[in-house]
Write a protein that holds these residues in place. Structure first.
Motif, PDB file in Angstrom:
ATOM      1  N   ARG A  40      -1.699  12.261  -1.868  1.00  0.00           N
ATOM      2  CA  ARG A  40      -1.521  12.223   0.048  1.00  0.00           C
ATOM      3  C   ARG A  40      -0.387  11.915   0.416  1.00  0.00           C
ATOM      4  O   ARG A  40       0.346  11.994   1.086  1.00  0.00           O
ATOM      5  N   LEU A  41      -0.081  10.230  -0.036  1.00  0.00           N
ATOM      6  CA  LEU A  41       1.165   9.480  -0.072  1.00  0.00           C
ATOM      7  C   LEU A  41       2.395   9.709   0.133  1.00  0.00           C
ATOM      8  O   LEU A  41       3.804   9.779   0.499  1.00  0.00           O
ATOM      9  N   ARG A  42       2.791  10.706  -1.516  1.00  0.00           N
ATOM     10  CA  ARG A  42       3.892  11.161  -1.694  1.00  0.00           C
ATOM     11  C   ARG A  42       4.375  12.737  -0.949  1.00  0.00           C
ATOM     12  O   ARG A  42       4.874  12.701  -0.462  1.00  0.00           O
ATOM     13  N   SER A  43       3.151  13.155  -0.995  1.00  0.00           N
ATOM     14  CA  SER A  43       3.499  14.588  -0.167  1.00  0.00           C
ATOM     15  C   SER A  43       3.392  14.527   1.392  1.00  0.00           C
ATOM     16  O   SER A  43       4.547  15.334   2.129  1.00  0.00           O
ATOM     17  N   LEU A  44       3.808  13.257   1.983  1.00  0.00           N
ATOM     18  CA  LEU A  44       3.955  12.894   3.474  1.00  0.00           C
ATOM     19  C   LEU A  44       5.552  13.098   3.080  1.00  0.00           C
ATOM     20  O   LEU A  44       6.734  13.332   4.383  1.00  0.00           O
ATOM     21  N   VAL A  45       6.071  12.595   2.143  1.00  0.00           N
ATOM     22  CA  VAL A  45       7.790  12.248   2.400  1.00  0.00           C
ATOM     23  C   VAL A  45       8.700  13.385   1.402  1.00  0.00           C
ATOM     24  O   VAL A  45      10.068  13.258   1.523  1.00  0.00           O
ATOM     25  N   GLN A  46       7.768  13.908   0.456  1.00  0.00           N
ATOM     26  CA  GLN A  46       8.701  14.989  -0.968  1.00  0.00           C
ATOM     27  C   GLN A  46       9.478  15.937  -0.342  1.00  0.00           C
ATOM     28  O   GLN A  46      10.119  15.987  -1.042  1.00  0.00           O
ATOM     29  N   ASN A  60       0.966  -1.204   0.215  1.00  0.00           N
ATOM     30  CA  ASN A  60       0.357  -0.413  -0.067  1.00  0.00           C
ATOM     31  C   ASN A  60       0.920   1.275  -0.124  1.00  0.00           C
ATOM     32  O   ASN A  60       0.061   2.151   1.188  1.00  0.00           O
ATOM     33  N   SER A  61       2.094   1.105  -1.291  1.00  0.00           N
ATOM     34  CA  SER A  61       2.389   2.286  -1.527  1.00  0.00           C
ATOM     35  C   SER A  61       2.517   3.514  -2.252  1.00  0.00           C
ATOM     36  O   SER A  61       0.851   3.116  -2.779  1.00  0.00           O
ATOM     37  N   MET A  62       2.636   5.003  -1.914  1.00  0.00           N
ATOM     38  CA  MET A  62       2.882   5.535  -3.495  1.00  0.00           C
ATOM     39  C   MET A  62       3.067   4.453  -4.462  1.00  0.00           C
ATOM     40  O   MET A  62       2.431   5.037  -5.508  1.00  0.00           O
ATOM     41  N   LEU A  63       3.681   3.688  -4.687  1.00  0.00           N
ATOM     42  CA  LEU A  63       3.997   3.597  -6.056  1.00  0.00           C
ATOM     43  C   LEU A  63       3.071   2.548  -6.954  1.00  0.00           C
ATOM     44  O   LEU A  63       2.589   2.469  -7.992  1.00  0.00           O
ATOM     45  N   ASN A  64       2.262   1.935  -5.874  1.00  0.00           N
ATOM     46  CA  ASN A  64       1.134   1.601  -6.115  1.00  0.00           C
ATOM     47  C   ASN A  64       0.032   1.660  -6.041  1.00  0.00           C
ATOM     48  O   ASN A  64      -1.580   1.330  -6.155  1.00  0.00           O
ATOM     49  N   LEU A 119      -2.385   9.378   6.995  1.00  0.00           N
ATOM     50  CA  LEU A 119      -1.894   7.747   6.598  1.00  0.00           C
ATOM     51  C   LEU A 119      -2.045   6.199   8.017  1.00  0.00           C
ATOM     52  O   LEU A 119      -2.017   6.728   8.835  1.00  0.00           O
ATOM     53  N   ALA A 120      -2.704   5.076   6.796  1.00  0.00           N
ATOM     54  CA  ALA A 120      -2.970   4.543   8.181  1.00  0.00           C
ATOM     55  C   ALA A 120      -1.364   3.122   7.869  1.00  0.00           C
ATOM     56  O   ALA A 120      -0.608   3.315   7.935  1.00  0.00           O
ATOM     57  N   GLU A 121      -1.883   2.586   9.255  1.00  0.00           N
ATOM     58  CA  GLU A 121      -0.895   1.592   9.279  1.00  0.00           C
ATOM     59  C   GLU A 121      -0.136   0.703   8.542  1.00  0.00           C
ATOM     60  O   GLU A 121       1.258   0.451   8.371  1.00  0.00           O
ATOM     61  N   ASN A 122      -1.239   0.693   7.645  1.00  0.00           N
ATOM     62  CA  ASN A 122      -0.667  -0.265   6.484  1.00  0.00           C
ATOM     63  C   ASN A 122       0.138   0.584   5.931  1.00  0.00           C
ATOM     64  O   ASN A 122       1.706   0.245   5.036  1.00  0.00           O
ATOM     65  N   GLU A 123      -0.489   1.735   5.742  1.00  0.00           N
ATOM     66  CA  GLU A 123       0.454   2.780   4.466  1.00  0.00           C
ATOM     67  C   GLU A 123       1.687   3.049   5.204  1.00  0.00           C
ATOM     68  O   GLU A 123       3.399   3.372   4.546  1.00  0.00           O
ATOM     69  N   LEU A 124       1.763   3.468   6.649  1.00  0.00           N
ATOM     70  CA  LEU A 124       2.769   3.641   6.954  1.00  0.00           C
ATOM     71  C   LEU A 124       4.279   2.421   6.728  1.00  0.00           C
ATOM     72  O   LEU A 124       5.377   2.700   6.674  1.00  0.00           O
ATOM     73  N   TYR A 125       3.568   0.988   7.413  1.00  0.00           N
ATOM     74  CA  TYR A 125       4.537   0.429   6.746  1.00  0.00           C
ATOM     75  C   TYR A 125       5.139  -0.399   5.317  1.00  0.00           C
ATOM     76  O   TYR A 125       6.262   0.060   5.121  1.00  0.00           O
TER      77      TYR A 125
END
Ligand code: HEM
Length: 409
Positions: free
Chosen positions: A105-111, A93-97, A232-238
């Motif tokens: 949303r996911l990418r902006s957390l680490v961009q 469950n990452s930005m790449l998928n 960010l959900a827990e599976n997304e954090l992992y």
């Protein structure tokens, strides 16, 4: 127009032998069958896109999506993904998928941590790591570039960014390699499962530890985002930590390794770079084009029927953009099989394109520039070790990188 109902040949994209002859295979496909239907070992049928303009368009085309769960049945997903449900949930469950809006949303957390400006601040530390690694081998007069230089450098950097102990890096390498080498190979994935589970357990401990003792690192920042909810959900954090560790382990090592290899194969280009270190930027871009570390872009799925060069790619079909082939396309690059560190206007696709364009590109560029310049300055008399058996490409589906690169200096 041909449809997709005829049997598609199995294609061995995985072996070292295939990697040796891949570029001539791609050249034939670009000319004769630019949209090529084949079967992966897990039974999944896919279309390989080998021309520059098709790969480039597909990477930006929102009719091709990354998360196929709305397109495929649970049974198809199980067959294709191979990983058991729990592990799949925690790792994929990452930005790449992901597709919009989750992707942004996911990418902006680490961009922010990966902008060229932030990465530039790491220059001094990366230089220090490169020098320390070379100090260890300088007097020996020989080394294996992969294990002793190209691998540890980017790993130390990404571990420090994430806040992970660099002492655990060999452990990560074993886990990460097992996963990458099992990609799309059901049998190998079953074998790799215990390592995948250890990796997940390790991340669990890391997350718990940082929850209790937050620090100035990316993992702590991500946990902060998770506890604030909605972001960010827990599976997304992992999945995020997993993606950053694997991306940090499997790519820049090969940019450095493939770069040294390409330069040693082309002594005139090596000399040119040694006497003109300011060519380093164009040299790195040329290495990315010539021996890009990511051979094939990750899988995408057609969200509707798409007709391309008279082939009907049906809704739910998988496509693979062959970056390595696009980067040798004669319609885009003059003399594409020539390695030229001064090449201008080098619009290679080695970092992908569109919304999934590599997040780590500024970091990979800086690390590899420092690595190569430091190596050439400190070991000016670098040669392949003549006692070595022929070099072999790692047997992986997505990547291009050498198993070993023994040199003398
Ligand atoms: C030479 C080194 C590298 C190469 C050639 C490379 C290549 C790529 C490519 C081709 C993609 C797009 C895949 C696709 O669209 O199917 C990608 C995405 C990505 N890369 Fe890299 N990469 C490198 C280094 C790194 C590093 C060091 C990191 C960070 C630690 C990183 C993090 C990522 C992430 C997070 C994505 C997903 C971006 C998204 O989905 O929005 N990469 N990379």
């Amino acid at each position: 127009m041909s449809n997709s109902n005829h049997a598609a040949p199995q294609l061995d994209l995985f072996s070292s032998e295939f990697k040796d002859k891949a570029y001539s295979f791609y050249a034939r496909l670009r000319e004769q069958e630019p949209v090529y239907r084949f079967t992966l070992p897990n039974g999944q049928v896919a279309w390989l896109l080998t021309r520059y303009e098709d790969a480039q368009a597909a990477l930006k085309d929102n009719r091709f999506i990354k998360n196929p769960h709305t397109l495929l049945s649970q049974e198809q997903m199980n067959k294709m993904m191979v990983l058991p449900m729990l592990e799949r949930d925690l790792l994929t469950n990452s930005m790449l998928n992901s597709d919009p809006p989750d992707h942004a949303r996911l990418r902006s957390l680490v961009q922010k941590a990966f902008t060229p400006k932030m990465i530039e601040e790491l220059r001094g530390r990366i230089q220090e790591i490169a020098d320390t690694l070379l100090d260890k081998v300088q007097d020996k007069g020989k080394m294996n570039i992969i294990n002793e230089f190209a691998f540890p450098l980017p790993i130390i950097v990404i571990c420090e960014m994430l806040g992970i102990s660099t002492e655990d890096r060999d452990q990560f390498r074993e886990w990460s390699d097992a996963i990458i080498e099992a990609s799309n190979l059901p049998e190998k994935m079953r074998e790799a499962l215990p390592k995948i589970q250890s990796f997940i357990k390790y991340m669990g401990h890391l997350i718990e530890e940082r929850r209790k003792n937050p620090a100035e690192d990316l993992v702590s920042a991500l946990i902060q985002a998770e506890t604030e909810g909605e972001k960010l959900a827990e599976n997304e954090l992992y999945s995020m930590i997993f993606l950053l560790i694997v991306a940090g382990h499997e790519t820049t090592v090969n940019l450095i390794g493939n770069g040294v290899f390409a330069l040693l194969q082309h002594p005139d280009q090596l000399e040119k770079l040694k006497s003109n270190p300011e060519l380093i930027s164009s040299a790195i871009e040329e290495i990315l084009r010539f021996y890009g570390p990511v051979e094939l872009a990750t899988s995408r799925w057609a969200n509707e029927d798409v007709l391309l060069h008279e082939k009907l790619i049906r809704k739910g079909d998988m496509i693979v953009a062959a970056l390595a082939s696009a980067n040798r396309d004669e319609t885009q690059f003059e003399k594409p099989d020539l390695f030229d560190v001064t090449r201008k206007n080098n619009r290679h696709l080695a970092f992908g394109l569109g919304i999934h364009y590599c997040l780590g590109a500024p970091l990979a560029r800086l690390e590899s520039q420092i690595a190569l310049l430091t190596l050439l300055r400190r070991m000016p008399n670098l040669h392949l070790n003549p006692e070595t058996a022929p070099l072999k490409w790692r047997p992986t589906y997505l990547m291009r990188g050498l198993i070993e690169l023994p040199v003398v200096f």
